[in-house]
Design an enzyme around this catalytic site. Structure first.
Site, PDB file in Angstrom:
ATOM      1  N   MET A  34       0.849  -1.186   0.000  1.00 35.13           N
ATOM      2  CA  MET A  34       0.000   0.000   0.000  1.00 35.13           C
ATOM      3  C   MET A  34       0.893   1.248   0.000  1.00 35.13           C
ATOM      4  SD  MET A  34      -3.418  -1.000   2.052  1.00 35.13           S
ATOM      5  CE  MET A  34      -2.855  -0.720   3.707  1.00 35.13           C
ATOM      6  N   LEU A  37       6.775   2.996   1.473  1.00 39.09           N
ATOM      7  CA  LEU A  37       7.662   1.837   1.611  1.00 39.09           C
ATOM      8  C   LEU A  37       8.726   2.033   2.684  1.00 39.09           C
ATOM      9  CD1 LEU A  37       8.172   1.074  -2.192  1.00 39.09           C
ATOM     10  CD2 LEU A  37       6.409   0.194  -0.646  1.00 39.09           C
ATOM     11  N   HIS A  41       9.403  -3.638   3.245  1.00 42.17           N
ATOM     12  CA  HIS A  41       8.960  -3.843   1.857  1.00 42.17           C
ATOM     13  C   HIS A  41      10.165  -4.110   0.953  1.00 42.17           C
ATOM     14  CE1 HIS A  41       5.666  -0.998   3.278  1.00 42.17           C
ATOM     15  NE2 HIS A  41       4.978  -2.040   2.859  1.00 42.17           N
ATOM     16  N   GLY A 151       5.402 -10.395   4.097  1.00 39.61           N
ATOM     17  CA  GLY A 151       6.099 -10.369   5.384  1.00 39.61           C
ATOM     18  C   GLY A 151       5.269 -11.036   6.478  1.00 39.61           C
TER      19      GLY A 151
END
Ligand code: PAF
Length: 284
Positions: A34, A37, A41, A151
């Site tokens: 989304m 970052l 990420h 993650g």
């Protein structure tokens, strides 16, 4: 050496065309995000680059996973900065669709993974995982992803999406990646940017209570009801407002009283107005 050119794709049709052309000859790695970052990420992107030939990163703040009372409008956004970071990593494609592209006015279809989606975060965020499953089903279709890199901080999200991919016969496989933490142990999250200096210090109680769970387990405690009060005390001493402290089976996510090495400790705690999550198994 000149960096590889990153291509930003805004339209669903164009992304489908690109990924269908590529998917015959190359393995596609996909990192859904989304935006806003952080190192977490970026570590997913690096892992995707190790394991696949083409890497697509999506940036889309998905409205269907936010309840009207949640932080959709204020969710942190930084597209230009995100793009720079992805350019530096030489990512191949960034899929950055508009809301109207993903959810046109006549949009009607939602994907709901029953039961697992109602546990843990699903209790206080009843529509959240329906929104996540829906958007991810669309995204893996659009990107033709062979592997999706996610993650473990969002542990419940991974378990739900693995179920969804299995149930709907998608061939995409999830690669579970380790949680990336700040130097002091706080799990990286875009939401950490909401924390004041004082709250940032207090937020460490999530990580500390997971370590405490591990320590007490290593000392022989094998019952959730005995362990839980210790974690509660530590979190409340840091002004954390507990949404849940759960000890769960790592596959079903159902709570368990008997504890084993693989039992997952999952936390959701509000520090000030910011809701943070973290998790860990009781022993490696
Ligand atoms: O984990 C996230 O950032 C989101 O839930 C995801 C998977 C990108 C879907 O919007």
């Amino acid at each position: 050496m000149k960096k590889k050119e990153l291509q930003v794709v805004n339209s669903v049709e164009e992304m489908i065309e690109i990924s269908s052309t590529l998917s015959g000859s190359s393995k596609i790695g996909f990192v859904p995000t989304m935006g806003y970052l952080h190192e977490g990420h970026l570590s997913l992107v690096k892992e995707a680059q190790k394991q696949t030939e083409i890497v697509i990163v999506s940036i889309f703040v998905n409205p269907t996973q936010f309840a009207p009372t949640e932080d959709l409008a204020n969710y942190p956004r930084s597209f230009e900065r995100d793009l720079k970071l992805l350019e530096e990593l030489e990512v191949d494609y960034v899929f950055f669709p508009t809301e109207a592209q993903m959810y046109p006015a006549d949009y009607k279809t939602y994907v709901n993974v029953e039961e697992i989606g109602t546990l843990l975060c699903g209790k206080t965020r009843p529509i959240h995982f329906r929104g996540v499953s829906t958007v991810v089903a669309k995204l893996v279709n659009i990107t033709r992803a062979d592997f999706m890199f996610m993650g473990k901080k969002d542990f419940q999200q991974i378990v739900i999406l693995e179920q969804m991919l299995r149930d709907l016969n998608f061939s995409t496989k999830i690669i579970r990646c380790d949680i990336v933490r700040e130097k002091d142990g706080l799990a990286m999250s875009s939401r950490n940017s909401y924390l004041s200096t004082d709250e940032r210090r207090k937020a460490l109680c999530l990580y500390q209570s997971l370590l405490l769970a591990r320590k007490l387990f290593s000392e022989g405690i094998r019952k959730a009801s005995v362990l839980k009060p210790h974690l509660k005390e530590l979190i409340e001493a840091n002004d954390g407002i507990i949404d849940y402290i759960e000890f769960a089976d790592p596959s079903s996510l159902l709570s368990t009283e008997d504890l084993f090495s693989e039992t997952r400790v999952l936390l959701a705690v509000k520090i000030g107005k910011t809701r943070l999550i973290d998790n860990m198994n009781l022993a490696e």
